[in-house]
Design an enzyme around this catalytic site. Structure first.
Site, PDB file in Angstrom:
ATOM      1  CD  GLU A  66      -2.571  -1.419   2.619  1.00  0.00           C
ATOM      2  OE1 GLU A  66      -3.657  -1.981   2.531  1.00  0.00           O
ATOM      3  OE2 GLU A  66      -2.130  -0.985   3.694  1.00  0.00           O
ATOM      4  CG  ASP A  95      -2.068  -2.225  12.010  1.00  0.00           C
ATOM      5  OD1 ASP A  95      -1.851  -1.580  13.052  1.00  0.00           O
ATOM      6  OD2 ASP A  95      -3.089  -2.917  11.846  1.00  0.00           O
ATOM      7  CE  LYS A 236     -10.655  -1.744   8.406  1.00  0.00           C
ATOM      8  NZ  LYS A 236     -11.686  -1.915   7.397  1.00  0.00           N
ATOM      9  CG  ASP A 260     -10.300  -0.674   3.490  1.00  0.00           C
ATOM     10  OD1 ASP A 260     -10.517  -0.578   4.705  1.00  0.00           O
ATOM     11  OD2 ASP A 260     -10.692  -1.617   2.782  1.00  0.00           O
ATOM     12  CG  ASP A 400     -15.864  -6.092   7.460  1.00  0.00           C
ATOM     13  OD1 ASP A 400     -15.758  -7.280   7.818  1.00  0.00           O
ATOM     14  OD2 ASP A 400     -15.565  -5.723   6.320  1.00  0.00           O
TER      15      ASP A 400
HETATM   16  O1  LIG Z   1      -3.329  -5.943  10.158  1.00  0.00           O
HETATM   17  C1  LIG Z   1      -3.947  -5.234   9.376  1.00  0.00           C
HETATM   18  C2  LIG Z   1      -4.442  -5.704   8.146  1.00  0.00           C
HETATM   19  C3  LIG Z   1      -5.120  -4.824   7.311  1.00  0.00           C
HETATM   20  N1  LIG Z   1      -5.291  -3.533   7.645  1.00  0.00           N
HETATM   21  C4  LIG Z   1      -6.016  -2.612   6.729  1.00  0.00           C
HETATM   22  O2  LIG Z   1      -7.275  -3.121   6.411  1.00  0.00           O
HETATM   23  C5  LIG Z   1      -7.699  -2.595   5.163  1.00  0.00           C
HETATM   24  C6  LIG Z   1      -8.334  -3.656   4.321  1.00  0.00           C
HETATM   25  O3  LIG Z   1      -7.390  -4.557   3.864  1.00  0.00           O
HETATM   26  P1  LIG Z   1      -7.306  -5.067   2.349  1.00  0.00           P
HETATM   27  O4  LIG Z   1      -6.143  -5.963   2.266  1.00  0.00           O
HETATM   28  O5  LIG Z   1      -7.414  -3.941   1.408  1.00  0.00           O
HETATM   29  O6  LIG Z   1      -8.579  -5.992   2.292  1.00  0.00           O
HETATM   30  P2  LIG Z   1      -9.876  -5.935   1.392  1.00  0.00           P
HETATM   31  O7  LIG Z   1     -10.268  -7.343   1.146  1.00  0.00           O
HETATM   32  O8  LIG Z   1      -9.768  -5.053   0.238  1.00  0.00           O
HETATM   33  O9  LIG Z   1     -10.859  -5.296   2.478  1.00  0.00           O
HETATM   34  C7  LIG Z   1     -12.207  -5.585   2.669  1.00  0.00           C
HETATM   35  O10 LIG Z   1     -12.379  -6.639   3.594  1.00  0.00           O
HETATM   36  C8  LIG Z   1     -11.833  -6.415   4.897  1.00  0.00           C
HETATM   37  C9  LIG Z   1     -12.194  -7.584   5.762  1.00  0.00           C
HETATM   38  O11 LIG Z   1     -11.621  -8.763   5.308  1.00  0.00           O
HETATM   39  C10 LIG Z   1     -12.371  -5.136   5.487  1.00  0.00           C
HETATM   40  O12 LIG Z   1     -11.708  -4.882   6.697  1.00  0.00           O
HETATM   41  C11 LIG Z   1     -12.135  -3.996   4.551  1.00  0.00           C
HETATM   42  O13 LIG Z   1     -12.620  -2.801   5.062  1.00  0.00           O
HETATM   43  C12 LIG Z   1     -12.798  -4.308   3.226  1.00  0.00           C
HETATM   44  O14 LIG Z   1     -12.564  -3.250   2.314  1.00  0.00           O
HETATM   45  C13 LIG Z   1      -6.493  -1.967   4.503  1.00  0.00           C
HETATM   46  O15 LIG Z   1      -6.632  -0.573   4.515  1.00  0.00           O
HETATM   47  C14 LIG Z   1      -5.356  -2.429   5.385  1.00  0.00           C
HETATM   48  O16 LIG Z   1      -4.348  -1.497   5.435  1.00  0.00           O
HETATM   49  C15 LIG Z   1      -4.814  -3.058   8.854  1.00  0.00           C
HETATM   50  O17 LIG Z   1      -4.951  -1.888   9.168  1.00  0.00           O
HETATM   51  N2  LIG Z   1      -4.147  -3.912   9.683  1.00  0.00           N
HETATM   52 MN   LIG Z   2      -8.854  -3.292  -0.146  1.00  0.00          MN
END
Ligand SMILES: O=c1ccn([C@@H]2O[C@H](COP(=O)(O)OP(=O)(O)O[C@H]3O[C@H](CO)[C@@H](O)[C@H](O)[C@H]3O)[C@@H](O)[C@H]2O)c(=O)[nH]1
Ligand SMILES: [Mn+2]
Length: 686
Positions: A66, A95, A236, A260, A400
């Protein structure tokens, strides 16, 4: 098919019953969809600028998947909302605890002084500089061209500086000297082991925190909660909870919005829109959160990896809305702070919309930061209800969904707002591997809720409508769907090869239900997809991806849950990468599927594609040799099924045998899948 193939036939029946039940579940949200429209002019008429304070949380985790320049554009877009800046506070949780992202934030805090006045003067949209400049290049007639070029130049230079620093992995000493925050980092700090860091980069209560026109800037805070190897950090969800606490001593706004790090604001009025719901005199008091859909800006035209989420966004979420409210999907959501912190619904509850820390604190910034840091420490939550009754829930990778469910069960409704101009735009997966990974996490997470004490039917029983609970299960049952699908794509084809018929004969009236279901199901799904904004080819690709996800991601989702139940593995949140290399991007634009590595999921995909090819050819030759009339009637349905699977798999055959590029299916994968097919044929499963 008496006698012969009875076991296989019973399995088919089981799979069909499963699908029938799942279909019923999917219908729950299709009976009474709603679409909402806020009227912000009435909000203005009633409340003027007397609006509540809003805290905005952005989560990021890894400076390499990211990139800080992406995060910076998101942050700037959120700071530039059409909303009184003294009432906005933007928090970034990092994180990865990397100094590189902090450096990006510091650059953003400087650039904001130019960017925000520019946005407001010309009322531009979108307010993510990266998105704005890439969209407006060539047709920037609305603003003064000189100014446009000046600010674009400034932005390009900043991005370049950030990217260079990220590439080198080090922040130059002279920059470090310009902000005390940089001194939080020393040699020992790693992403998994560091003290809590909280830095208030802009404090809107400070009289000097103004843009180059002298107007107030929104508060901007960087936070990296404490990380120690011996403490589990809950991904998260842990970051969100730390943000809730840290913000409570800095701004403590009654409304919390979270996105995000890749989801920039694409609609200036999203905050005011959301407030129309919360402040509504009739139903506002019942609303716990306002959810916006998840939209991606980087999708190819025909949805090659099925990531458009169109049908979910346009059909299913709106359907949930009429039943008690959409799920919380982790991004693009506005919550009331009180509710996120565990409050139950009561008729007499009155929100204090004036809450929040608005005046300059007695203590110095350093003191506030120290207080905030203690709230972001690893041990702070020990012996408390955080992660359980308070805040975002722990123990699940789809924190979530779990959290939203608990809010619904505490008596609150949620609403879904899907404005014409999308409120947020993010980065969707652009490779097959990323897609499979994301869906593995989602299906595994939601299925784990199904298996836990939070099972929606049990936990929400008597608290929400049955149809609402069914709506949750559309996703909750993604993972076990894989088993029925695997059965259906393997067994009938093997039986075809052997000449065993598993369906009624084509001339028998009993075939009618099968033909009916096949035609109507597909026609309806096509209709929904087209209506939601997919193309015809996009729908077709989406169908292929459902197959792929079911035989890979969702299967792994089931297996991982089994392993967790047996205590063999722990939960893990693998971040979806938001960058891909140039070659990959090119293939994505041309809509050529990307394989390239020898992952086990590709073996499954290739093996099933090959198996069906072999079975189709074998079955055809059998029918021809045996004389058409002998077998055709009985085997025709299986020929069609197998034939459809083969047609769907054409891109996989190409990737195995025809393509030469780096994204093809690697030879070892093809070899392994041939091995598996031979095994299946020899094992005489059917
Ligand atoms: O230990 C962690 C892991 C992830 N993130 C953040 O969580 C967000 C979502 O992660 P991403 O890898 O982009 O996952 P997605 O599958 O795109 O996310 C979807 O699915 C997640 C649940 O699996 C939700 O938390 C997200 O809001 C939703 O957009 C990102 O901004 C990460 O930076 C953290 O802050 N800490
Ligand atoms: Mn995402």
């Amino acid at each position: 098919a008496a006698g012969e193939g009875r076991a296989a036939w019973l399995g088919m029946l089981a799979a069909e019953l499963w699908y029938a039940a799942y279909w019923v579940v999917t219908q729950s949200v299709r009976w009474s969809p709603v679409r909402r429209r806020p009227f912000i002019d009435r909000l203005a008429a009633r409340h003027g600028e007397r609006l509540p304070c809003v805290d905005i949380f952005v989560c990021t985790a890894d400076p390499y998947s990211e990139p800080p320049s992406l995060v910076v554009s998101t942050i700037l877009s959120l700071m530039a909302y059409n909303y009184p800046p003294e009432k906005l506070s933007v928090y970034l949780s990092h994180d990865g605890g990397s100094i590189l992202t902090f450096y990006g934030m510091w650059e953003a805090s400087l650039f904001a002084k130019h960017w925000l006045p520019f946005c407001k003067r010309y009322n531009i949209e979108p307010r993510s500089p990266a998105a704005y400049f890439s969209e407006s290049d060539g047709h920037q007639e609305l603003c003064n061209p000189k100014e446009w070029s000046l600010i674009k130049d400034m932005f390009d230079k900043m991005t370049e500086r950030i990217d260079t620093v990220v590439m080198s992995g080090k922040v130059p000493e002279e920059i470090k000297a310009s902000h005390k925050g940089f001194y939080e980092w020393n040699q020992e700090i790693t992403s998994k082991n560091h003290q809590p860091i909280v830095q208030i980069l802009i404090d809107s209560k400070d009289q000097n925190a103004v843009d180059n026109e002298g107007k107030v800037l929104p508060t901007l805070v960087y936070m990296a909660r404490e990380k120690r190897p011996q403490h589990h950090h809950n991904f998260k969800a842990g970051a969100m909870n730390a943000l809730i606490r840290v913000s409570s001593v800095i701004s403590n706004s009654p409304i919390i919005m979270n996105v995000d790090c890749d989801m920039y604001s694409n609609n200036n009025d999203a905050v005011r829109d959301a407030l129309c719901f919360f402040l509504d005199e009739e139903m506002g008091h019942k609303i716990g959160f306002v959810q916006y859909p998840q939209n991606y800006y980087n999708l190819s035209k025909n949805n090659i990896y099925g990531n458009s989420l169109h049908v979910i966004n346009e059909v299913e979420m709106g359907g949930m809305d009429s039943l008690g409210g959409p799920m919380y999907i982790g991004t693009g959501c506005f919550h009331r702070r009180e509710i996120l912190c565990g409050r139950k619904f009561t008729e007499d509850y009155q929100e204090d919309w004036n809450a929040g820390i608005k005046d300059k604190l007695q203590e110095s910034i350093d003191e506030t930061e120290e207080k905030a840091k203690s709230l972001a420490a690893c041990t702070y939550e020990h012996g408390t209800q955080w992660g359980d009754e308070i805040g975002v829930k722990y123990g699940c990778v789809v924190e979530d969904v779990n959290t939203g469910l608990a809010i619904h069960c505490r008596g609150w409704d949620s609403v879904y707002n899907n404005p014409k101009r999308p409120a947020f735009m993010g980065v969707g997966p652009t490779t097959l591997a990323q897609t499979i990974l994301q869906h593995k996490r989602w299906s595994e997470g939601i299925f784990s809720i199904f298996l836990s004490k939070y099972n929606v039917f049990l936990f929400a029983h008597g608290k929400t409508k049955l149809r609402h609970q069914m709506g949750y299960h559309i996703y909750g049952l993604w993972a076990p769907n894989s088993l029925a699908t695997l059965y259906y794509v393997i067994i009938p084809s093997l039986a075809l090869l052997k000449g065993t018929s598993l369906f009624p004969e084509i001339t028998s009236p009993w075939i009618a239900p099968f033909v009916y279901v096949f035609c109507v199901k597909n026609m309806y799904s096509l209709y929904e997809a087209l209506l939601s904004g997919d193309t015809l080819k996009g729908w077709w690709n989406g169908q292929r991806m459902w197959l792929v996800k079911r035989i890979t991601s969702y299967l792994f989702g089931v297996l991982d849950n089994l392993r967790k139940l047996l205590g063999l593995s722990k939960i893990n949140f693998v971040v979806t990468p938001k960058v891909s290399d140039e070659d990959e991007s090119k293939r994505y634009e041309q809509e050529i599927m990307e394989f390239g590595s020898s992952d086990p999921e590709y073996v499954i995909i290739a093996a099933i594609a090959l198996l069906n090819l072999v079975c189709l050819m074998g079955g055809l030759s059998k029918v021809m040799k045996g004389g058409w009339n002998v077998h055709l009637d009985a085997l025709f349905p299986q020929l069609i099924l197998c034939g459809m699977l083969v047609i769907t798999s054409i891109p996989f055959y190409e990737a195995m045998f025809l393509r030469k590029d780096k994204g093809r299916i690697p030879f070892p994968v093809t070899l392994a899948s041939i091995g598996f097919v031979m095994l299946a044929l020899l094992a005489k499963i059917v």
